[in-house]
Design a protein around this motif. Structure first.
Motif, PDB file in Angstrom:
ATOM      1  N   SER A 164       0.783  -1.313   0.081  1.00 51.39           N
ATOM      2  CA  SER A 164      -0.074   0.010  -0.014  1.00 51.39           C
ATOM      3  C   SER A 164       0.778   1.250  -0.042  1.00 51.39           C
ATOM      4  CB  SER A 164      -0.925  -0.007   1.384  1.00 51.39           C
ATOM      5  OG  SER A 164      -1.795  -1.213   1.240  1.00 51.39           O
ATOM      6  N   ALA A 165       2.172   1.231   0.138  1.00 52.78           N
ATOM      7  CA  ALA A 165       3.070   2.307   0.226  1.00 52.78           C
ATOM      8  C   ALA A 165       2.885   3.121  -1.136  1.00 52.78           C
ATOM      9  CB  ALA A 165       4.515   1.927   0.534  1.00 52.78           C
ATOM     10  N   SER A 166       2.809   2.668  -2.237  1.00 52.26           N
ATOM     11  CA  SER A 166       2.789   3.277  -3.535  1.00 52.26           C
ATOM     12  C   SER A 166       1.434   4.385  -3.504  1.00 52.26           C
ATOM     13  CB  SER A 166       2.791   2.525  -4.860  1.00 52.26           C
ATOM     14  OG  SER A 166       1.556   1.600  -4.700  1.00 52.26           O
ATOM     15  N   LEU A 167       0.290   3.799  -2.905  1.00 50.91           N
ATOM     16  CA  LEU A 167      -0.766   4.879  -3.109  1.00 50.91           C
ATOM     17  C   LEU A 167      -0.612   5.857  -1.915  1.00 50.91           C
ATOM     18  CD1 LEU A 167      -3.427   1.989  -3.290  1.00 50.91           C
ATOM     19  CD2 LEU A 167      -3.121   3.654  -5.048  1.00 50.91           C
ATOM     20  N   ALA A 168      -0.117   5.465  -0.889  1.00 50.02           N
ATOM     21  CA  ALA A 168       0.239   6.560  -0.016  1.00 50.02           C
ATOM     22  C   ALA A 168       1.336   7.665  -0.250  1.00 50.02           C
ATOM     23  CB  ALA A 168       0.627   5.942   1.445  1.00 50.02           C
ATOM     24  N   GLU A 169       1.981   7.105  -0.951  1.00 48.76           N
ATOM     25  CA  GLU A 169       3.098   8.002  -1.560  1.00 48.76           C
ATOM     26  C   GLU A 169       2.589   8.870  -2.620  1.00 48.76           C
ATOM     27  OE1 GLU A 169       6.231   5.553  -2.881  1.00 48.76           O
ATOM     28  OE2 GLU A 169       7.234   5.334  -1.237  1.00 48.76           O
ATOM     29  N   TYR A 170       1.687   8.432  -3.376  1.00 43.66           N
ATOM     30  CA  TYR A 170       1.108   9.248  -4.344  1.00 43.66           C
ATOM     31  C   TYR A 170       0.133  10.445  -3.877  1.00 43.66           C
ATOM     32  CZ  TYR A 170      -2.975  10.624  -7.335  1.00 43.66           C
ATOM     33  OH  TYR A 170      -4.033  11.332  -7.758  1.00 43.66           O
ATOM     34  N   PHE A 171      -0.533   9.877  -2.854  1.00 39.21           N
ATOM     35  CA  PHE A 171      -1.545  10.693  -2.156  1.00 39.21           C
ATOM     36  C   PHE A 171      -0.644  11.912  -1.143  1.00 39.21           C
ATOM     37  CE2 PHE A 171      -3.975  12.570   1.145  1.00 39.21           C
ATOM     38  CZ  PHE A 171      -5.492  12.458   0.623  1.00 39.21           C
ATOM     39  N   ALA A 172       0.218  11.740  -0.785  1.00 41.21           N
ATOM     40  CA  ALA A 172       1.015  12.460   0.092  1.00 41.21           C
ATOM     41  C   ALA A 172       1.888  13.342  -0.770  1.00 41.21           C
ATOM     42  CB  ALA A 172       2.130  11.712   1.062  1.00 41.21           C
ATOM     43  N   TYR A 173       2.299  13.125  -1.988  1.00 35.99           N
ATOM     44  CA  TYR A 173       2.928  13.968  -3.014  1.00 35.99           C
ATOM     45  C   TYR A 173       2.039  14.902  -3.297  1.00 35.99           C
ATOM     46  CZ  TYR A 173       5.476  15.320  -7.093  1.00 35.99           C
ATOM     47  OH  TYR A 173       6.081  16.172  -8.109  1.00 35.99           O
ATOM     48  N   ALA A 174       0.880  14.593  -3.722  1.00 37.99           N
ATOM     49  CA  ALA A 174      -0.092  15.509  -4.213  1.00 37.99           C
ATOM     50  C   ALA A 174      -0.751  16.360  -2.956  1.00 37.99           C
ATOM     51  CB  ALA A 174      -1.299  14.839  -5.146  1.00 37.99           C
ATOM     52  N   ALA A 175      -1.054  15.971  -1.882  1.00 35.01           N
ATOM     53  CA  ALA A 175      -1.412  16.584  -0.896  1.00 35.01           C
ATOM     54  C   ALA A 175      -0.499  17.772  -0.345  1.00 35.01           C
ATOM     55  CB  ALA A 175      -1.824  15.754   0.407  1.00 35.01           C
ATOM     56  N   ARG A 176       0.678  17.680  -0.442  1.00 37.09           N
ATOM     57  CA  ARG A 176       1.690  18.571  -0.056  1.00 37.09           C
ATOM     58  C   ARG A 176       1.616  19.883  -0.843  1.00 37.09           C
ATOM     59  NH1 ARG A 176       5.970  13.806   0.573  1.00 37.09           N
ATOM     60  NH2 ARG A 176       5.642  13.530   2.857  1.00 37.09           N
ATOM     61  N   ARG A 177       1.142  19.521  -2.050  1.00 41.92           N
ATOM     62  CA  ARG A 177       0.952  20.890  -3.060  1.00 41.92           C
ATOM     63  C   ARG A 177      -0.268  21.733  -2.174  1.00 41.92           C
ATOM     64  NH1 ARG A 177       4.453  18.459  -4.566  1.00 41.92           N
ATOM     65  NH2 ARG A 177       5.560  19.846  -3.100  1.00 41.92           N
ATOM     66  N   VAL A 178      -1.067  21.225  -1.507  1.00 46.08           N
ATOM     67  CA  VAL A 178      -2.281  21.971  -0.943  1.00 46.08           C
ATOM     68  C   VAL A 178      -2.368  22.058   0.182  1.00 46.08           C
ATOM     69  CG1 VAL A 178      -3.746  21.663  -3.286  1.00 46.08           C
ATOM     70  CG2 VAL A 178      -4.016  20.143  -1.437  1.00 46.08           C
ATOM     71  N   HIS A 179      -1.421  21.431   1.177  1.00 47.46           N
ATOM     72  CA  HIS A 179      -1.563  21.350   2.502  1.00 47.46           C
ATOM     73  C   HIS A 179      -0.197  21.579   3.192  1.00 47.46           C
ATOM     74  CE1 HIS A 179      -2.061  19.440   6.516  1.00 47.46           C
ATOM     75  NE2 HIS A 179      -3.324  19.365   6.457  1.00 47.46           N
ATOM     76  N   PRO A 180      -0.188  22.463   4.131  1.00 49.96           N
ATOM     77  CA  PRO A 180       0.892  22.756   4.686  1.00 49.96           C
ATOM     78  C   PRO A 180       1.948  21.596   5.442  1.00 49.96           C
ATOM     79  CG  PRO A 180      -0.675  23.700   5.960  1.00 49.96           C
ATOM     80  CD  PRO A 180      -1.277  23.071   4.831  1.00 49.96           C
ATOM     81  N   ASP A 181       1.241  20.974   5.921  1.00 54.11           N
ATOM     82  CA  ASP A 181       2.143  19.696   6.775  1.00 54.11           C
ATOM     83  C   ASP A 181       1.558  18.321   6.460  1.00 54.11           C
ATOM     84  OD1 ASP A 181       3.639  18.185   8.334  1.00 54.11           O
ATOM     85  OD2 ASP A 181       3.297  19.552  10.240  1.00 54.11           O
ATOM     86  N   VAL A 182       2.030  17.447   5.541  1.00 54.08           N
ATOM     87  CA  VAL A 182       1.701  16.145   5.316  1.00 54.08           C
ATOM     88  C   VAL A 182       3.014  15.267   5.634  1.00 54.08           C
ATOM     89  CG1 VAL A 182       0.953  14.501   3.692  1.00 54.08           C
ATOM     90  CG2 VAL A 182       0.108  17.000   3.317  1.00 54.08           C
ATOM     91  N   ARG A 183       2.747  14.207   6.637  1.00 57.80           N
ATOM     92  CA  ARG A 183       3.653  13.467   7.007  1.00 57.80           C
ATOM     93  C   ARG A 183       3.412  11.959   6.534  1.00 57.80           C
ATOM     94  NH1 ARG A 183       4.716  15.568  13.074  1.00 57.80           N
ATOM     95  NH2 ARG A 183       4.521  17.978  12.484  1.00 57.80           N
ATOM     96  N   LEU A 184       4.297  11.252   5.676  1.00 54.15           N
ATOM     97  CA  LEU A 184       3.838  10.205   5.120  1.00 54.15           C
ATOM     98  C   LEU A 184       4.658   9.041   6.149  1.00 54.15           C
ATOM     99  CD1 LEU A 184       3.363   8.284   2.672  1.00 54.15           C
ATOM    100  CD2 LEU A 184       5.487   9.059   1.585  1.00 54.15           C
ATOM    101  N   VAL A 185       4.107   8.160   6.242  1.00 53.11           N
ATOM    102  CA  VAL A 185       4.553   6.890   7.113  1.00 53.11           C
ATOM    103  C   VAL A 185       4.364   5.646   6.331  1.00 53.11           C
ATOM    104  CG1 VAL A 185       4.290   5.643   9.288  1.00 53.11           C
ATOM    105  CG2 VAL A 185       3.673   7.943   9.153  1.00 53.11           C
ATOM    106  N   THR A 186       5.803   4.920   5.511  1.00 45.72           N
ATOM    107  CA  THR A 186       5.608   3.789   4.961  1.00 45.72           C
ATOM    108  C   THR A 186       6.417   2.937   5.722  1.00 45.72           C
ATOM    109  OG1 THR A 186       7.621   4.739   3.852  1.00 45.72           O
ATOM    110  CG2 THR A 186       5.369   5.171   2.678  1.00 45.72           C
ATOM    111  N   ARG A 187       6.791   3.110   6.925  1.00 44.01           N
ATOM    112  CA  ARG A 187       7.470   1.770   7.566  1.00 44.01           C
ATOM    113  C   ARG A 187       6.601   1.827   8.835  1.00 44.01           C
ATOM    114  NH1 ARG A 187      13.527   3.624   9.118  1.00 44.01           N
ATOM    115  NH2 ARG A 187      13.283   1.608   9.900  1.00 44.01           N
ATOM    116  N   GLY A 188       6.442   0.222   9.190  1.00 43.35           N
ATOM    117  CA  GLY A 188       5.604  -0.234  10.354  1.00 43.35           C
ATOM    118  C   GLY A 188       6.487  -0.180  11.705  1.00 43.35           C
ATOM    119  N   GLY A 189       5.853  -0.846  12.399  1.00 49.62           N
ATOM    120  CA  GLY A 189       6.503  -1.016  13.759  1.00 49.62           C
ATOM    121  C   GLY A 189       6.711   0.282  14.690  1.00 49.62           C
TER     122      GLY A 189
END
Length: 307
Positions: A164-189
């Protein structure tokens, strides 16, 4: 002159309420609504998921055949029917048959599928997923509401582990264009736990999580950690039922393509784009200001080829 992305942000705002003549709800959405209310046991969720995934065939099975297909007892099927509000399995099957016949009467399920080419069959399956999503979007109010909540969460955490990391990365990349603070988490634990706890401490209120097959145990654990920290969770997944959906505050269930060795994600990708659109609509002035600033930086540093 606004950039193409700015122009699209201005022109493509989502309109609240049902729009257009088509208001038919997809068969899978009707079943999810039917089964979503009661708290189902793990065995009952297996029955529900089997019916959702195989409605056109399962609706005509006897109680014996359905129990055998799912791997449960006949009394379990009877209890499931009662749990979702029916007097017994015959009454439930009657409802299922009406839904199945509606699916067979029209739409992509009724179209002739070219089985001679496995790649074409895979595309056909994804077209059906998109058609179901299109029906779900007949009333976009829930997308609009969750998009507004995500837009207001600062920071906004986006979680996607393993496949699911690729979908999260796409969303976070785009969301950063319109949102001031987007934090992407792709590692568990513990890495995910730290990020989620820090997001809450920094004032965040929402997490957007992606969970595609095979569903990772660490994603479920991370979602539970988010809840325990006081964060709300919006979930994009393929299953409207089960432990992951049970933990989410808002679930957007879309079909995934499973005809090939590895799944494809046409519908989840569109679902993610729809939430991004809802986020841009929630704060149009902020959206335009941030896009303008980004275009200036991109031009200054020549991020992109001139087309």
């Amino acid at each position: 002159m606004p950039s193409p992305q700015q122009a699209r942000a201005q022109a493509s705002a989502i309109t609240s309420g049902r729009t257009g003549p088509e208001t038919e709800v997809s068969p899978t959405s009707r079943l999810r609504t039917l089964f979503d209310g009661p708290r189902l046991s793990p065995g009952q969720r297996r029955i529900a998921q089997y019916l959702i995934e195989n409605i056109t065939e399962a609706a005509f099975l006897s109680i014996t055949d359905l129990a055998e297909r799912v791997g449960v007892s006949q009394p379990s099927v009877t209890r499931f029917a009662a749990a979702v509000g029916f007097s017994g399995y015959p009454a439930l099957r009657e409802r299922l048959q009406s839904i199945a016949l509606g699916a067979l009467a029209g739409g992509p399920a009724a179209a002739e599928v070219n089985r001679s080419n496995e790649l074409q069959a895979a595309v056909d399956a994804e077209i059906e997923n998109l058609e179901n999503l299109r029906r779900d979007f007949a009333d976009p109010d829930r997308v609009i509401d969750v998009g507004r909540q995500l837009s207001q969460s600062t920071p906004l955490t986006v979680l996607g582990l393993r496949i699911s990391a690729s979908l999260a990365e796409y969303f976070a990349y785009a969301a950063r264009r319109v949102h001031p603070d987007v934090r992407l988490v792709t590692r568990g634990g513990s890495v995910a736990y730290d990020a989620l706890l820090q997001s809450r401490e920094a004032g965040g209120t929402w997490v957007l999580a992606f969970s595609m097959p095979r569903h990772a145990q660490e994603t479920l654990t991370a979602v539970r950690v988010a809840h325990s920290a006081g964060l709300k969770v919006a979930l994009i997944t393929d299953l409207a039922l089960g432990p992951m959906a049970d933990e989410a505050d808002a679930t957007f269930a879309t079909g995934t393509g499973s005809r090939l060795v590895f799944d494809s994600y046409a519908a989840p990708g569109v679902m993610a784009a729809a939430l991004l659109q809802a986020m841009t609509d929630a704060g149009p002035e902020r959206t335009q200001a941030r896009l303008e600033e980004y275009e200036q930086i991109a031009e200054q540093h020549q991020f992109f080829l001139r087309e």
